[in-house]
Design a protein around this motif. Structure first.
Motif, PDB file in Angstrom:
ATOM      1  N   THR A 190      61.266  12.936 111.706  1.00  0.00           N
ATOM      2  CA  THR A 190      60.365  13.956 111.969  1.00  0.00           C
ATOM      3  C   THR A 190      59.492  13.801 113.326  1.00  0.00           C
ATOM      4  OG1 THR A 190      60.284  14.483 109.832  1.00  0.00           O
ATOM      5  CG2 THR A 190      58.761  15.745 111.397  1.00  0.00           C
ATOM      6  N   ALA A 238      62.048  14.572 116.332  1.00  0.00           N
ATOM      7  CA  ALA A 238      61.980  16.116 116.464  1.00  0.00           C
ATOM      8  C   ALA A 238      60.862  16.601 116.887  1.00  0.00           C
ATOM      9  CB  ALA A 238      62.563  16.681 115.040  1.00  0.00           C
ATOM     10  N   ALA A 245      60.974  18.777 120.728  1.00  0.00           N
ATOM     11  CA  ALA A 245      60.863  20.207 120.801  1.00  0.00           C
ATOM     12  C   ALA A 245      59.915  20.456 121.700  1.00  0.00           C
ATOM     13  CB  ALA A 245      60.595  20.878 119.295  1.00  0.00           C
ATOM     14  N   ALA A 262      63.444  20.730 106.949  1.00  0.00           N
ATOM     15  CA  ALA A 262      64.233  20.176 107.839  1.00  0.00           C
ATOM     16  C   ALA A 262      65.464  20.995 108.416  1.00  0.00           C
ATOM     17  CB  ALA A 262      64.865  18.936 107.109  1.00  0.00           C
ATOM     18  N   CYS A 308      65.232  24.453 108.490  1.00  0.00           N
ATOM     19  CA  CYS A 308      64.458  25.227 109.536  1.00  0.00           C
ATOM     20  C   CYS A 308      64.486  24.403 110.937  1.00  0.00           C
ATOM     21  CB  CYS A 308      63.031  25.306 109.295  1.00  0.00           C
ATOM     22  SG  CYS A 308      62.609  26.421 108.013  1.00  0.00           S
ATOM     23  N   GLY A 309      64.294  23.176 111.005  1.00  0.00           N
ATOM     24  CA  GLY A 309      64.527  22.242 112.337  1.00  0.00           C
ATOM     25  C   GLY A 309      65.941  22.506 112.716  1.00  0.00           C
ATOM     26  N   THR A 354      61.277  25.293 114.760  1.00  0.00           N
ATOM     27  CA  THR A 354      60.974  23.794 114.882  1.00  0.00           C
ATOM     28  C   THR A 354      59.563  23.222 114.465  1.00  0.00           C
ATOM     29  OG1 THR A 354      60.606  24.140 117.290  1.00  0.00           O
ATOM     30  CG2 THR A 354      62.955  23.196 116.576  1.00  0.00           C
ATOM     31  N   GLN A 355      58.525  24.222 114.907  1.00  0.00           N
ATOM     32  CA  GLN A 355      57.332  24.116 114.450  1.00  0.00           C
ATOM     33  C   GLN A 355      57.122  24.332 113.052  1.00  0.00           C
ATOM     34  OE1 GLN A 355      54.976  22.895 116.198  1.00  0.00           O
ATOM     35  NE2 GLN A 355      53.210  22.980 114.607  1.00  0.00           N
ATOM     36  N   SER A 402      59.259  23.544 110.926  1.00  0.00           N
ATOM     37  CA  SER A 402      59.997  22.334 110.289  1.00  0.00           C
ATOM     38  C   SER A 402      59.040  21.083 110.187  1.00  0.00           C
ATOM     39  CB  SER A 402      61.181  21.920 111.215  1.00  0.00           C
ATOM     40  OG  SER A 402      61.766  20.799 110.901  1.00  0.00           O
ATOM     41  N   VAL A 403      58.249  20.895 111.252  1.00  0.00           N
ATOM     42  CA  VAL A 403      57.410  19.736 111.473  1.00  0.00           C
ATOM     43  C   VAL A 403      56.111  20.052 110.433  1.00  0.00           C
ATOM     44  CG1 VAL A 403      55.860  18.434 112.795  1.00  0.00           C
ATOM     45  CG2 VAL A 403      58.055  19.213 113.675  1.00  0.00           C
ATOM     46  N   GLY A 431      67.295  16.503 118.528  1.00  0.00           N
ATOM     47  CA  GLY A 431      66.429  17.290 117.516  1.00  0.00           C
ATOM     48  C   GLY A 431      67.024  17.819 116.398  1.00  0.00           C
ATOM     49  N   SER A 465      66.644  16.376 112.646  1.00  0.00           N
ATOM     50  CA  SER A 465      66.453  17.023 111.303  1.00  0.00           C
ATOM     51  C   SER A 465      67.533  17.080 110.253  1.00  0.00           C
ATOM     52  CB  SER A 465      66.407  18.507 111.820  1.00  0.00           C
ATOM     53  OG  SER A 465      65.205  18.564 112.776  1.00  0.00           O
TER      54      SER A 465
END
Length: 503
Positions: A284, A287, A291, A353, A355-356, A380-381, A383-384, A453, A457
């Motif tokens: 993570t 990633a 991003a 993940a 979503c990432g 990506t945000q 996801s994190v 990335g 993920s």
């Protein structure tokens, strides 16, 4: 839902309200993520205003990261043994002092000292998790941990936006530190007023030798990761540091096996239940910075020269392309906590993940339009944010309460190493694809960063699903063992005979 050992004593009835406690701890963790990210867009301004090279400016990030690697496990262990409140207050005081120094100094060595002092802020996250586990009932724990943990991601975006607002394209790099100072001082005041002092009845001591050896190993690992692009990946310094890191860290594991009160139990590091969140945190981290750096660099590229990008400034890049993801993260964090409490941390981690993977896929293939880049940033945000909401629950579920601080410190180190590697990979891929005619990266660089990335993920998805499957197998095995014990205990007394036919 995180499990709590049966031997843990009941909490005192008197304590702060959960919402107020979460607010105070969230501000502390926000200080960490703000100070981590607000210098990223300002490196060019630091280089210009202090008259230093790009390689020297990179040490503004490296010094902070190395200090964090050395201090985080020690601070987590001190919190476990001496109590979280005095350690948190001490960290916030040191961080406030360091941030004030960053605001007032125009000296590069003093700026590096300020960044070292700010590195103590990384210890706030594991200690916050320890406080929440001790102070809150089970029904509120997952949501509270998710909200506090998600500020690691949301605060990072806030730091980038603050830098854009206060620095712009030609402002003073020191201005954003005022935001960090204000948040640190406010967190210090709220913590002093709201965080209760609890007597700690835990035996043991801090393994200082173990801390020194671990710190040396992490420095040797992180130094080439952060400086590899400027040193050269095949240079003797890079290869020598990596080889030395492998030797020192292996020696540290052996030292921990022979120490009566180790800083980190080797068995904890090898436990599958801690390997899953640590590996997921590492990926993570990769990633997260892939991003940030890819989006910031891409949208600021001049399309009339490169044929891609939107030619925006630092302010527009932060507000238009990164802020929506930060707002989405703020809204999703409490929901993610409830999902963790209802469905478990591993399934939540897997969904985040995914979503990432989708976000980086959009960035790789559909980045020609601003709207799609914003969508990629939001995904990506999210996801994190979701990952940071789920990881503390996985860590807390895997260890005893007495090891909560150091276990979360190890997870923080895993994320930090991932962030260092993610930023290094992004910088290396972008710098390695410069077009000699323009001096700017080719478009393929951003596709490669997006694929990195997406790959990170995807690994998180696999790790989360593998952990979930192992947990289900372990659960079935425990149930079979329990039934076998019951049958063995009751069959001899004839109590099983109506069902089994045994007389």
């Amino acid at each position: 839902m995180p499990r709590r050992p049966a031997a843990v004593p009941a909490r005192p009835a008197a304590g702060p309200r959960p919402a107020v406690l979460v607010l105070a701890l969230s501000l502390g963790v926000t200080t960490l993520s703000l100070l981590q990210s607000l210098v990223v867009p300002s490196l060019g301004r630091i280089e210009d205003q202090l008259g230093i090279s790009a390689g020297a400016a990179g040490w503004v990030l490296t010094a902070n990261l190395l200090a964090a690697a050395v201090l985080t496990p020690v601070l987590g262990r001190l919190g476990d043994l001496r109590g979280e409140r005095p350690v948190i207050l001490g960290i916030l005081a040191v961080v406030s002092l360091g941030t004030l120094l960053a605001v007032v100094t125009t000296s590069f060595p003093l700026l590096l000292l300020a960044r070292v002092l700010q590195g103590a802020s990384y210890g706030l996250f594991p200690l916050a998790m320890s406080v929440l586990r001790r102070e809150l009932p089970d029904g509120r724990l997952s949501v509270a941990m998710s909200v506090v943990s998600s500020t690691l991601a949301v605060g990072g975006v806030a730091g980038l936006v603050a830098t854009g607002l206060l620095t712009g394209d030609d402002g003073d790099y020191r201005h954003p530190f005022w935001i960090g100072l204000a948040v640190a001082v406010l967190a210090l005041v709220l913590t002093a007023r709201l965080l209760p002092a609890r007597r700690v009845a835990r035996s043991g001591r801090v393994d200082w030798w173990g801390a020194v050896v671990l710190g040396a190993g992490l420095v040797l690992l992180l130094l080439p990761l952060s400086q590899g692009p400027s040193w050269g990946w095949a240079s003797p310094g890079t290869l020598g540091c990596l080889a030395a890191a492998a030797v020192v860290l292996a020696g540290w594991v052996l030292l921990q096996r022979r120490t009566r009160h180790p800083l980190v139990r080797p068995a904890m590091l090898a436990d599958r239940r801690t390997v899953v969140p640590n590996l997921a945190g590492f990926m993570t981290g990769i990633a997260l910075f892939a991003a940030f750096l890819a989006v910031l660099q891409y949208v600021q590229s001049p399309p009339e020269v490169t044929g891609y990008g939107f030619g925006v400034g630092v302010l527009e890049a932060a507000v238009v392309y990164l802020l929506p993801g930060g707002v989405a993260g703020i809204l999703v964090a409490p929901v993610a906590g409830r999902v963790v409490g209802r469905f478990g941390a591993a399934p939540t981690l897997a969904v985040g993940a995914l979503c990432g993977v989708a976000g980086f896929g959009v960035l790789a293939g559909l980045r020609a339009e601003p709207a799609w880049v914003i969508v990629a940033g939001v995904l990506t945000q999210l996801s994190v944010t979701i990952a940071y909401a789920a990881l503390p629950a996985l860590v807390v579920d895997a260890v005893d309460e007495a090891e909560t601080g150091v276990a979360n410190a190890v997870n923080s180190i895993a994320r930090s190493v991932g962030q260092a590697l993610g930023s290094t990979l992004a910088v290396t891929l972008i710098a390695g694809s410069l077009d000699p005619a323009t001096g700017l990266p080719r478009a393929i660089a951003f596709t490669l960063v997006a694929l990195v990335g997406a790959g990170a993920s995807a690994v998180v998805v696999v790790v989360a699903l593998a952990g979930l499957r192992a947990d289900r197998r372990a659960g079935r095995r425990r149930r079979r063992d329990e039934l076998a014990e019951v049958e063995q205990a009751t069959a001899g007394a004839g109590e099983w005979s109506p069902v089994s036919g045994v007389r």
